[in-house]
Design a protein around this motif. Structure first.
Motif, short mmCIF file in Angstrom:
data_model
loop_
_atom_site.label_atom_id
_atom_site.label_comp_id
_atom_site.label_asym_id
_atom_site.label_seq_id
_atom_site.Cartn_x
_atom_site.Cartn_y
_atom_site.Cartn_z
N CYS A 70 51.68 34.13 43.85
CA CYS A 70 50.38 34.75 43.74
C CYS A 70 50.36 36.00 44.60
O CYS A 70 50.75 35.97 45.77
CB CYS A 70 49.30 33.77 44.19
N CYS A 73 47.12 35.29 47.45
CA CYS A 73 47.24 34.37 48.58
C CYS A 73 48.69 34.06 48.92
O CYS A 73 48.97 33.31 49.84
CB CYS A 73 46.47 33.07 48.29
N CYS A 86 46.22 31.18 39.58
CA CYS A 86 46.48 30.50 40.85
C CYS A 86 45.24 29.70 41.24
O CYS A 86 44.12 30.09 40.90
CB CYS A 86 46.78 31.58 41.90
N ASN A 90 43.15 33.91 41.41
CA ASN A 90 43.83 35.12 40.97
C ASN A 90 44.69 34.84 39.74
O ASN A 90 45.57 33.99 39.78
CB ASN A 90 44.70 35.62 42.14
ZN LIG Z 1 46.50 32.64 44.94
#
Ligand SMILES: [Zn+2]
Length: 109
Positions: A70, A73, A86, A90
């Protein structure tokens, strides 16, 4: 058919890489995110190898699971579809692995 031309490409590459000798086996890595269906490649292999030095060779297909990260994060995730969200929300994952379509090894007599 998509896989037919892919299979033809594999056979051509093997013949180029191995200028002489009889090819006994070919190992190909196919990523789950490559869009290539392993069974279809297997199905085309006999037809594509006919009349070449690869004819009669064993085809081993190595399944490569998808893996992504991702961008938001930085979490690493198993990915089994090209579009995947994710857990943080995202939807844009960087694909790290799983798009492979490559010849791993060739066994020659
Ligand atoms: Zn993420």
């Amino acid at each position: 058919m998509h896989e037919l031309s892919i299979c033809q490409g594999i056979v051509d590459s093997v013949c180029e890489a191995v200028p002489e000798g009889k090819v006994l086996g070919v190992t190909v890595e196919i990523g789950r995110l490559s869009g290539v269906v392993p069974d279809a490649v297997r199905f085309c292999f006999d037809a594509c190898t006919r009349g070449t030095r690869v004819e009669g060779a064993r085809l081993d297909i190595v399944d490569v699971p998808g893996r992504g990260r991702c961008g938001s994060c930085e979490r690493a995730l198993d990915v089994d579809a090209l579009v995947m969200r994710c857990p943080c929300g995202n939807p844009f994952l960087e694909i790290l692995r799983g798009r492979e379509l490559r010849i791993r090894s060739v066994e020659v007599n």
